[in-house]
Design an enzyme around this catalytic site. Structure first.
Site, mmCIF file in Angstrom:
data_model
loop_
_atom_site.group_PDB
_atom_site.id
_atom_site.type_symbol
_atom_site.label_atom_id
_atom_site.label_comp_id
_atom_site.label_asym_id
_atom_site.label_seq_id
_atom_site.Cartn_x
_atom_site.Cartn_y
_atom_site.Cartn_z
ATOM 1 N N HIS A 127 39.847 13.375 9.745
ATOM 2 C CA HIS A 127 39.156 14.119 8.684
ATOM 3 C C HIS A 127 40.112 14.709 7.656
ATOM 4 O O HIS A 127 39.790 15.662 6.943
ATOM 5 C CB HIS A 127 38.279 15.213 9.320
ATOM 6 N N ASN A 243 37.236 21.073 28.326
ATOM 7 C CA ASN A 243 36.435 21.927 27.452
ATOM 8 C C ASN A 243 36.172 23.259 28.136
ATOM 9 O O ASN A 243 36.095 23.323 29.359
ATOM 10 C CB ASN A 243 35.087 21.243 27.130
HETATM 11 C C1 BV8 Z 1 30.403 9.487 7.483
HETATM 12 C C2 BV8 Z 1 36.666 18.259 7.705
HETATM 13 C C3 BV8 Z 1 29.604 7.515 6.388
HETATM 14 C C4 BV8 Z 1 36.114 19.376 6.905
HETATM 15 C C5 BV8 Z 1 34.807 17.494 9.082
HETATM 16 C C6 BV8 Z 1 25.172 9.386 12.807
HETATM 17 C C7 BV8 Z 1 24.259 10.229 13.347
HETATM 18 C C8 BV8 Z 1 24.029 11.501 12.740
HETATM 19 C C9 BV8 Z 1 24.731 11.914 11.607
HETATM 20 C C10 BV8 Z 1 25.650 11.069 11.079
HETATM 21 C C11 BV8 Z 1 25.863 9.812 11.665
HETATM 22 N N1 BV8 Z 1 26.821 9.200 10.936
HETATM 23 C C12 BV8 Z 1 27.207 10.024 9.898
HETATM 24 C C13 BV8 Z 1 26.494 11.159 9.972
HETATM 25 C C14 BV8 Z 1 26.643 12.282 9.078
HETATM 26 C C15 BV8 Z 1 27.801 13.221 9.477
HETATM 27 C C16 BV8 Z 1 27.592 13.846 10.829
HETATM 28 O O1 BV8 Z 1 28.127 13.411 11.833
HETATM 29 N N2 BV8 Z 1 26.830 14.943 10.817
HETATM 30 C C17 BV8 Z 1 26.646 15.697 12.073
HETATM 31 C C18 BV8 Z 1 26.711 17.165 11.726
HETATM 32 C C19 BV8 Z 1 25.378 15.308 12.750
HETATM 33 N N3 BV8 Z 1 29.075 12.507 9.479
HETATM 34 C C20 BV8 Z 1 29.688 12.382 8.273
HETATM 35 O O2 BV8 Z 1 29.247 12.782 7.224
HETATM 36 C C21 BV8 Z 1 31.015 11.656 8.317
HETATM 37 N N4 BV8 Z 1 31.046 10.648 7.286
HETATM 38 O O3 BV8 Z 1 29.865 9.207 8.528
HETATM 39 O O4 BV8 Z 1 30.427 8.671 6.357
HETATM 40 C C22 BV8 Z 1 28.214 8.024 6.292
HETATM 41 C C23 BV8 Z 1 27.919 8.989 5.341
HETATM 42 C C24 BV8 Z 1 26.584 9.462 5.294
HETATM 43 C C25 BV8 Z 1 25.613 9.004 6.195
HETATM 44 C C26 BV8 Z 1 25.981 8.005 7.124
HETATM 45 C C27 BV8 Z 1 27.294 7.554 7.204
HETATM 46 C C28 BV8 Z 1 32.174 12.633 7.958
HETATM 47 C C29 BV8 Z 1 32.286 13.690 8.989
HETATM 48 C C30 BV8 Z 1 33.538 14.521 8.729
HETATM 49 C C31 BV8 Z 1 33.187 15.869 8.167
HETATM 50 N N5 BV8 Z 1 34.390 16.718 8.100
HETATM 51 N N6 BV8 Z 1 35.967 18.217 8.973
HETATM 52 C C32 BV8 Z 1 36.783 20.685 7.231
HETATM 53 O O5 BV8 Z 1 37.417 20.788 8.291
HETATM 54 O O6 BV8 Z 1 36.633 21.594 6.420
HETATM 55 S S1 BV8 Z 1 33.895 17.571 10.555
HETATM 56 C C33 BV8 Z 1 34.406 19.052 11.321
HETATM 57 O O7 BV8 Z 1 33.323 19.437 12.169
HETATM 58 C C34 BV8 Z 1 35.592 18.917 12.244
HETATM 59 O O8 BV8 Z 1 36.587 18.085 11.735
HETATM 60 C C35 BV8 Z 1 34.950 18.364 13.521
HETATM 61 O O9 BV8 Z 1 34.758 16.980 13.394
HETATM 62 C C36 BV8 Z 1 33.582 19.019 13.496
HETATM 63 C C37 BV8 Z 1 33.584 20.238 14.373
HETATM 64 O O10 BV8 Z 1 33.476 19.788 15.693
HETATM 65 P P1 BV8 Z 1 34.587 20.227 16.793
HETATM 66 O O11 BV8 Z 1 35.954 19.978 16.275
HETATM 67 O O12 BV8 Z 1 34.161 19.604 18.051
HETATM 68 O O13 BV8 Z 1 34.448 21.831 16.845
HETATM 69 P P2 BV8 Z 1 33.233 22.689 17.439
HETATM 70 O O14 BV8 Z 1 33.480 24.069 16.993
HETATM 71 O O15 BV8 Z 1 31.941 22.028 17.150
HETATM 72 O O16 BV8 Z 1 33.414 22.605 19.039
HETATM 73 C C38 BV8 Z 1 34.565 23.166 19.624
HETATM 74 C C39 BV8 Z 1 34.496 22.759 21.093
HETATM 75 O O17 BV8 Z 1 35.686 23.220 21.735
HETATM 76 C C40 BV8 Z 1 33.310 23.350 21.849
HETATM 77 O O18 BV8 Z 1 32.771 22.354 22.703
HETATM 78 C C41 BV8 Z 1 33.941 24.501 22.673
HETATM 79 O O19 BV8 Z 1 33.288 24.670 23.904
HETATM 80 C C42 BV8 Z 1 35.344 23.965 22.900
HETATM 81 N N7 BV8 Z 1 36.390 24.983 23.030
HETATM 82 C C43 BV8 Z 1 36.506 26.152 22.331
HETATM 83 N N8 BV8 Z 1 37.661 26.800 22.713
HETATM 84 C C44 BV8 Z 1 38.266 26.002 23.649
HETATM 85 C C45 BV8 Z 1 37.451 24.842 23.845
HETATM 86 N N9 BV8 Z 1 37.773 23.862 24.712
HETATM 87 C C46 BV8 Z 1 38.938 24.026 25.438
HETATM 88 N N10 BV8 Z 1 39.778 25.107 25.282
HETATM 89 C C47 BV8 Z 1 39.472 26.111 24.420
HETATM 90 N N11 BV8 Z 1 40.297 27.150 24.306
#
Ligand code: BV8
Ligand code: ZN
Length: 274
Positions: A127, A243
């Site tokens: 990303h 996790n």
């Molecule tokens: C795309 C940069 C083509 C920005 C980011 C299929 C199905 C549904 C939706 C889609 C699909 N295909 C595409 C989509 C749309 C979309 C998407 O996935 N939406 C989601 C919300 C459903 N995807 C896109 O738009 C992607 N592009 O596919 O292009 C396309 C386009 C349109 C339509 C179709 C296809 C681009 C996605 C990239 C976006 N940019 N980041 C920035 O950082 O500012 S994503 C961003 O959010 C992060 O990079 C990361 O990917 C995500 C966050 O998730 P995590 O990193 O997992 O963090 P989170 O807080 O959620 O979880 C933390 C975890 O850690 C938890 O489980 C917690 O329990 C655990 N944890 C916490 N502390 C600890 C720990 N574990 C261990 N130790 C600890 N101490």
């Protein structure tokens, strides 16, 4: 009925000791212990804005000054944080693999650059990265670690301050391209935007050929990253999840180590970080 993932460190160390092509998929959770807010829950909010709303081309088009203030804040936080034992354990294990002629790659969703600063070399940043900018006019890409990135953002970005109380930064005072002086934007993949095709292809190759996959600190909700580990499990190859959550994300995974990955990962990889 697939058997539930186990948390047996000895069993895991046998598996990783024999693995030749290892992939580690990481998310915000791997940087949580470094002080970088995660995306879900409280960490997902900046002022009154959801990070997922600001990380979009629409938001940048509508209000580039606000989005730049958000990313200025993210840069300052990332630059002031240090890699933690999870980052260090992955970097150390990569070095061990290199000495033994084995492959070890990190595929990260994080844009904070902490894997690189911990010494990992085989890294794919799915990303993008906060240390880079891209010009909205000539597409020139620059590495930029200046703090602040421009004078107008000095002292701005504080999540506690409400937008209305702060003067809007004029467009011509926002960060400019070193080549054409055009407006630059963070070199980050925003929601609705495609990933860099080379990075995506290389990631797919690794996911389709690895013989062990570690999934570390991710909620696996954002695609395409979220489909990588299930793809490995579908090939019948072992997947190990690290996790904070007690419950495994996917019953198709072999291992689930719950707790802070700064503790569980060095233990599982058997690396001494003293
Ligand atoms: C795309 C940069 C083509 C920005 C980011 C299929 C199905 C549904 C939706 C889609 C699909 N295909 C595409 C989509 C749309 C979309 C998407 O996935 N939406 C989601 C919300 C459903 N995807 C896109 O738009 C992607 N592009 O596919 O292009 C396309 C386009 C349109 C339509 C179709 C296809 C681009 C996605 C990239 C976006 N940019 N980041 C920035 O950082 O500012 S994503 C961003 O959010 C992060 O990079 C990361 O990917 C995500 C966050 O998730 P995590 O990193 O997992 O963090 P989170 O807080 O959620 O979880 C933390 C975890 O850690 C938890 O489980 C917690 O329990 C655990 N944890 C916490 N502390 C600890 C720990 N574990 C261990 N130790 C600890 N101490
Ligand atoms: Zn330019």
């Amino acid at each position: 009925m697939s058997k539930r993932p186990i948390s047996d460190y000895n069993e895991f160390q046998k598996i990783i000791g024999q693995a030749q092509n290892i992939v580690a998929l990481t998310g915000a959770g791997v940087s949580a212990e470094s002080g970088i807010p995660v995306f879900r829950g409280a960490g997902g909010l900046w002022r009154t804005h959801r990070a997922t709303d600001l990380a979009t081309p629409t938001a940048f088009k509508a209000n580039p000054a606000l989005v730049w203030e958000f990313y200025h804040y993210r840069r300052e936080v990332a630059f002031s944080c240090q890699p933690n034992n999870a980052h260090k354990a992955l970097a150390k294990y990569e070095k061990l693999c290199k000495e033994q002629g084995r492959q070890f790659w990190v595929i990260t969703q994080n844009v904070d650059g902490l894997h690189k600063r911990a010494g990992s070399e085989n890294i794919l940043e799915l990303h993008g990265c906060l240390e880079k900018v891209i010009c909205t006019k000539c597409r020139h890409i620059d590495v930029n670690r200046e703090s602040p990135i421009c004078e107008a953002l000095r002292g701005r970005g504080d999540p506690a301050k409400a937008d209305e109380t702060l003067p809007i930064i004029p467009l011509n005072e926002l960060p400019k391209c070193s080549k054409c002086k055009g407006l630059v934007r963070p070199y980050i993949v925003w929601f609705g935007e495609n990933l860099d095709p080379d990075v995506l292809d290389k990631s797919r190759d690794l996911v389709e050929t690895c013989d062990l996959c570690l999934v570390i600190g991710t909620s696996s909700v954002v695609y395409p990253a979220a489909m990588f580990a299930p793809m490995v499990a579908e090939r019948g190859k072992p997947v190990a999840e690290f996790n904070l959550n007690e419950d495994p994300f996917d019953d198709g995974f072999c291992f689930h180590f719950s707790g802070p990955c700064g503790t569980t990962l060095p233990k599982a990889l058997g690396v001494d970080l003293q």
